[in-house]
Motif scaffolding. Structure first.
Motif, PDB file in Angstrom:
ATOM      1  N   SER A   4       1.419  -1.398   0.207  1.00  0.00           N
ATOM      2  CA  SER A   4       0.506  -0.093   0.073  1.00  0.00           C
ATOM      3  C   SER A   4       0.501   0.892  -0.463  1.00  0.00           C
ATOM      4  N   ARG A   5       0.308   2.259  -0.476  1.00  0.00           N
ATOM      5  CA  ARG A   5       1.088   3.433  -0.408  1.00  0.00           C
ATOM      6  C   ARG A   5       0.393   4.583   0.777  1.00  0.00           C
ATOM      7  N   MET A   6       0.953   4.837   1.108  1.00  0.00           N
ATOM      8  CA  MET A   6       0.088   5.756   2.322  1.00  0.00           C
ATOM      9  C   MET A   6       1.019   6.958   2.577  1.00  0.00           C
ATOM     10  N   TYR A   7       0.468   8.264   2.727  1.00  0.00           N
ATOM     11  CA  TYR A   7       0.620   9.312   2.809  1.00  0.00           C
ATOM     12  C   TYR A   7       1.357   9.583   4.425  1.00  0.00           C
ATOM     13  N   VAL A   8       1.967  10.390   4.676  1.00  0.00           N
ATOM     14  CA  VAL A   8       2.489  10.140   6.004  1.00  0.00           C
ATOM     15  C   VAL A   8       2.995  12.025   6.243  1.00  0.00           C
ATOM     16  N   TYR A   9       3.423  12.016   7.580  1.00  0.00           N
ATOM     17  CA  TYR A   9       4.215  13.630   7.929  1.00  0.00           C
ATOM     18  C   TYR A   9       5.175  13.512   7.431  1.00  0.00           C
ATOM     19  N   LYS A  10       6.263  14.149   6.929  1.00  0.00           N
ATOM     20  CA  LYS A  10       7.091  14.006   6.294  1.00  0.00           C
ATOM     21  C   LYS A  10       8.063  14.625   7.936  1.00  0.00           C
ATOM     22  N   GLN A  11       9.564  14.159   8.007  1.00  0.00           N
ATOM     23  CA  GLN A  11       9.502  13.667   9.832  1.00  0.00           C
ATOM     24  C   GLN A  11      11.067  14.837   8.528  1.00  0.00           C
ATOM     25  N   ASP A  12      11.622  15.879   8.385  1.00  0.00           N
ATOM     26  CA  ASP A  12      12.886  16.040   7.821  1.00  0.00           C
ATOM     27  C   ASP A  12      12.907  17.875   8.150  1.00  0.00           C
ATOM     28  N   LYS A  31      -7.886  -2.806   5.304  1.00  0.00           N
ATOM     29  CA  LYS A  31      -8.940  -2.244   6.109  1.00  0.00           C
ATOM     30  C   LYS A  31      -8.765  -1.502   7.385  1.00  0.00           C
ATOM     31  N   GLY A  32      -8.419  -0.379   8.281  1.00  0.00           N
ATOM     32  CA  GLY A  32      -8.116  -0.381   9.690  1.00  0.00           C
ATOM     33  C   GLY A  32      -7.624   0.838  10.243  1.00  0.00           C
ATOM     34  N   PRO A  33      -6.605   1.173   8.953  1.00  0.00           N
ATOM     35  CA  PRO A  33      -5.402  -0.555   8.365  1.00  0.00           C
ATOM     36  C   PRO A  33      -5.080  -1.006   9.775  1.00  0.00           C
ATOM     37  N   LYS A  34      -4.842  -2.066   9.151  1.00  0.00           N
ATOM     38  CA  LYS A  34      -4.072  -3.121   9.950  1.00  0.00           C
ATOM     39  C   LYS A  34      -4.124  -4.622   8.880  1.00  0.00           C
ATOM     40  N   GLN A  36      -0.581  -8.533   9.633  1.00  0.00           N
ATOM     41  CA  GLN A  36      -0.684  -9.445   9.890  1.00  0.00           C
ATOM     42  C   GLN A  36      -0.110  -9.336  12.277  1.00  0.00           C
ATOM     43  N   LEU A  37       0.567  -7.915  11.582  1.00  0.00           N
ATOM     44  CA  LEU A  37       1.336  -7.493  12.971  1.00  0.00           C
ATOM     45  C   LEU A  37       0.870  -6.385  13.724  1.00  0.00           C
ATOM     46  N   VAL A  38       0.180  -4.639  12.886  1.00  0.00           N
ATOM     47  CA  VAL A  38      -0.455  -3.701  13.858  1.00  0.00           C
ATOM     48  C   VAL A  38      -1.702  -3.881  13.203  1.00  0.00           C
ATOM     49  N   ARG A  39      -2.445  -2.481  14.352  1.00  0.00           N
ATOM     50  CA  ARG A  39      -3.893  -2.815  14.259  1.00  0.00           C
ATOM     51  C   ARG A  39      -3.955  -1.542  14.735  1.00  0.00           C
ATOM     52  N   ILE A  40      -4.997  -0.917  13.982  1.00  0.00           N
ATOM     53  CA  ILE A  40      -5.342   1.199  14.461  1.00  0.00           C
ATOM     54  C   ILE A  40      -6.569   0.507  15.344  1.00  0.00           C
ATOM     55  N   ALA A  41      -6.693   0.990  16.694  1.00  0.00           N
ATOM     56  CA  ALA A  41      -7.622   0.046  17.674  1.00  0.00           C
ATOM     57  C   ALA A  41      -8.798   0.597  18.027  1.00  0.00           C
ATOM     58  N   ASP A  42      -8.646   1.888  17.835  1.00  0.00           N
ATOM     59  CA  ASP A  42      -9.469   3.267  18.403  1.00  0.00           C
ATOM     60  C   ASP A  42      -9.706   4.233  17.602  1.00  0.00           C
ATOM     61  N   VAL A  43      -9.857   4.175  15.977  1.00  0.00           N
ATOM     62  CA  VAL A  43     -10.604   4.578  15.275  1.00  0.00           C
ATOM     63  C   VAL A  43     -11.880   3.681  14.286  1.00  0.00           C
ATOM     64  N   PRO A  44     -12.791   4.451  13.823  1.00  0.00           N
ATOM     65  CA  PRO A  44     -13.634   3.652  12.726  1.00  0.00           C
ATOM     66  C   PRO A  44     -12.452   3.154  11.479  1.00  0.00           C
ATOM     67  N   GLU A  45     -13.067   1.690  11.096  1.00  0.00           N
ATOM     68  CA  GLU A  45     -11.834   1.125  10.194  1.00  0.00           C
ATOM     69  C   GLU A  45     -11.536   1.643   9.223  1.00  0.00           C
ATOM     70  N   ILE A  46     -10.959   2.030   8.184  1.00  0.00           N
ATOM     71  CA  ILE A  46     -10.853   3.175   6.814  1.00  0.00           C
ATOM     72  C   ILE A  46      -9.812   2.498   6.049  1.00  0.00           C
ATOM     73  N   THR A  47     -11.126   2.306   4.676  1.00  0.00           N
ATOM     74  CA  THR A  47     -10.944   1.652   3.903  1.00  0.00           C
ATOM     75  C   THR A  47     -10.389   1.748   2.734  1.00  0.00           C
ATOM     76  N   PRO A  48      -8.953   0.940   1.894  1.00  0.00           N
ATOM     77  CA  PRO A  48      -8.352   1.390   1.451  1.00  0.00           C
ATOM     78  C   PRO A  48      -9.542   1.883  -0.192  1.00  0.00           C
ATOM     79  N   ASP A  49      -8.280   2.699  -1.296  1.00  0.00           N
ATOM     80  CA  ASP A  49      -9.113   2.996  -1.905  1.00  0.00           C
ATOM     81  C   ASP A  49      -8.996   1.647  -3.198  1.00  0.00           C
TER      82      ASP A  49
END
Ligand SMILES: [Zn+2]
Length: 365
Positions: A4-12, A31-34, A36-49
């Motif tokens: 997946s491609r994702m936007y993140v804050y650029k930390q520079d 969707k989540g995003p989640k 096998q290893l990590v899950r966002i647990a407290d936000v309504p699930e976000i569906t990928p495009d």
């Protein structure tokens, strides 16, 4: 194409206005995003495009929707950074070739999931009014606090540091933790180094570091890594910037101060590792032959391997203290040194001797 491609804050910190960048997570993200290893647990699930991407665009003119967009953006950003840390360590384990059979999954990769027994949960709006984040091993969750307009989950270094605690949990298991000041200091050193290693694993950050330091990583007046994420408000409170490990902290000096805590003590170890990086970087600084950013990227991987490997090997032993980890790093550095392909200014001076001298200088050995 998986990933997946994702936007993140650029930390520079060299970029005047904080920006966004895209990043690629090369494994399946649901969707989540989640995953096998990590899950966002407290936000309504976000569906990928339809391409499997999570490209949340923070467009200021969609004011009505902005709070929701920010929440979604933070969720994707936090997931992405956490996953980058885990992927970096999976690769380092793979390159080292030191994993015990029972610690590998069917693809030969370190099996975080099996070690944890569940996914790592991330709560990005966990604690209102608290400018702190914490990993809690009992529930295997990272809780990110926030206060007014400052959200700790937006800080790259905080996510990486707390993910470092989860990595240690996988390496060592809960039962092995001892609670001596030195053991806690070792954990903190690992987590601070995790944030630095993760930055060094990104080629554009290596370029930014070289431009900032003009290739002299030993300068102590302006520590690049402490500037990370300051645009996100964290530095306003002077609490969260990555601890400055560009100075040389010595064991006896730190413990001579009656009020020292585990964080002060951690600097002895993390600054020794950082100094090793600065010294070998100087030895390999040949800008006419090699791009310094490339050299830094490569050395960053080497030191990541050596550090991770030492903590991993120490996990099965009785002692979890500075001396044990330092000695393991010295023996492991010989192993990765064989893979060296760059010229070195000081060929005769072996890396393990260099590392030994630095640990002696910091009074670790
Ligand atoms: Zn910590």
């Amino acid at each position: 194409m998986i990933g997946s491609r994702m936007y993140v804050y650029k930390q520079d910190p060299s970029i005047k206005e904080p920006g966004l960048r895209s990043t690629f997570i090369p494994s399946e993200v649901l969707k989540g995003p989640k995953d096998q290893l990590v899950r966002i647990a407290d936000v309504p699930e976000i569906t990928p495009d339809e391409n499997g991407d999570f490209l949340i665009d923070l467009v200021e003119d969609k004011q009505s929707n902005l709070d929701k967009l920010r929440l979604q953006f933070d969720a994707v950003h936090t997931f992405a950074v956490c996953r980058q840390v885990l992927t970096m360590y999976e690769r380092a384990f793979y390159r080292m070739g030191i994993l015990k059979e029972e610690d590998k999954n069917e693809r030969g990769i370190f099996d975080f999931r099996k070690k944890w027994g569940k996914r790592l949960d991330l709560y990005i709006r966990a604690e209102k009014g608290k400018l702190s984040a914490r990993y809690t091993s009992g529930v295997h969750t990272i809780f990110f606090g926030y206060k007014k307009d400052v959200f700790t989950c937006r800080s790259f270094d905080i996510i990486a540091h707390e993910t470092g605690h989860a990595v240690l949990n996988a390496i060592r298991g809960e039962q092995k933790t001892n609670h001596s000041k030195e053991a806690i200091a070792l954990d903190e050193a690992f987590c601070d180094l995790t944030a630095i290693f993760t930055l060094l694993s990104q080629m554009d950050m290596c370029e930014a570091i070289i431009a900032h330091s003009k290739g002299d990583l030993r300068t102590t007046d302006d520590f690049f890594f402490s500037c990370i994420a300051e645009e996100y408000g964290v530095d306003k409170y002077k609490r969260f910037a990555l601890r400055d490990i560009s100075k040389k902290y010595k064991y006896e000096t730190v413990v001579a101060n009656k009020k020292y805590d585990q964080y002060d003590l951690s600097l002895v170890f993390s600054s020794a590792v950082y100094h090793f990086l600065t010294e070998v970087f100087k030895d390999h600084f040949y800008p006419e032959k090699y791009d310094p950013a490339e050299t830094l990227f490569w050395l960053g991987k080497m030191i990541t391997e050596v550090t991770l490997g030492a903590y991993y090997e120490a996990a099965s032993e009785l002692h979890y203290d500075f001396k044990t980890i330092a000695k393991k790093m010295i023996s492991l550095v010989q192993k990765v040194e064989r893979k060296e392909y760059h010229d070195c200014l000081n060929k005769k001076r072996r890396w393990e001797i260099r590392l030994l001298k630095i640990f002696i200088e910091h009074e670790v050995l």
